[in-house]
Design a protein around this motif. Sequence first.
Motif, short mmCIF file in Angstrom:
data_model
loop_
_atom_site.label_atom_id
_atom_site.label_comp_id
_atom_site.label_asym_id
_atom_site.label_seq_id
_atom_site.Cartn_x
_atom_site.Cartn_y
_atom_site.Cartn_z
N PRO A 23 42.64 51.70 47.17
CA PRO A 23 43.47 51.29 46.03
C PRO A 23 44.90 50.97 46.43
N PHE A 24 45.40 51.63 47.49
CA PHE A 24 46.76 51.31 47.96
C PHE A 24 46.83 49.83 48.37
N ASN A 25 45.85 49.39 49.17
CA ASN A 25 45.80 47.99 49.57
C ASN A 25 45.54 47.09 48.38
N ALA A 26 44.71 47.56 47.45
CA ALA A 26 44.38 46.74 46.28
C ALA A 26 45.62 46.49 45.42
N ILE A 27 46.49 47.49 45.31
CA ILE A 27 47.72 47.31 44.54
C ILE A 27 48.56 46.17 45.12
N TRP A 28 48.78 46.23 46.43
CA TRP A 28 49.61 45.22 47.07
C TRP A 28 48.94 43.85 47.04
N GLU A 29 47.64 43.83 47.28
CA GLU A 29 46.91 42.56 47.29
C GLU A 29 46.93 41.91 45.90
N TYR A 30 46.72 42.71 44.89
CA TYR A 30 46.73 42.19 43.52
C TYR A 30 48.12 41.68 43.14
#
Length: 206
Positions: free
Chosen positions: A124-131
């Motif tokens: 989710p950490f990566n998903a936050i930045w990617e989104y």
Amino acid sequence: MKTARLEAFSDGVFAIAITLLIIEIKVPEDTSHLLTKLGELWPSYLGFVISFLVIGLIWANHHAMFDHIVTADRTLLFLNTVLLMLVVFIPFSAGVLAAAFRTGESERTSVVLYGVVLVAGGIPFNAIWEYARRNHRLLGPSITPAEAKRIARRFYLGPVLYGVGTLLGALVPALGIAVFALLIPYYWLPPAMHWLRKPQPAQPAE
């Protein structure tokens, strides 16, 4: 919506999670051989130090991300909630790790559990930045798309490297813990940190 409330809530959760770590270290009931009893708690000290620095690292990079994420929507709120859920789970996995090493039983299982929690938290950490960076939808003018992409590549490494540590820990538990520990300075002092800081306004010439 603006991100101020999201950041304040997140800071509170990080603070609670990092404080819960100390609860796992139990005061010895038998103080007749206090030095020996304190020494026997070394797995708890190790789990505390590693986990404290890991949670602090996640908080620092979370704070750095939100220097550039200037607006939030419901999807971002959900992704951030999932991240916080996994952060709060770290004290439990640290307690299991310490208990296993104190008794010398199920050490591999405890290291794998700890590593899985770290790997899961990286998603989710990566998903936050990617989104947030897709089409620059939630980012402000303090970072360019090219810089955001470079940061994303570094963030991608987190779950991969923690996954490697988890696999090694399944074979040799101490090796897995060593990998987790070595990743702390790697991510505390990333060469890309200057991209994560807001540019300071230029000072007027005198």
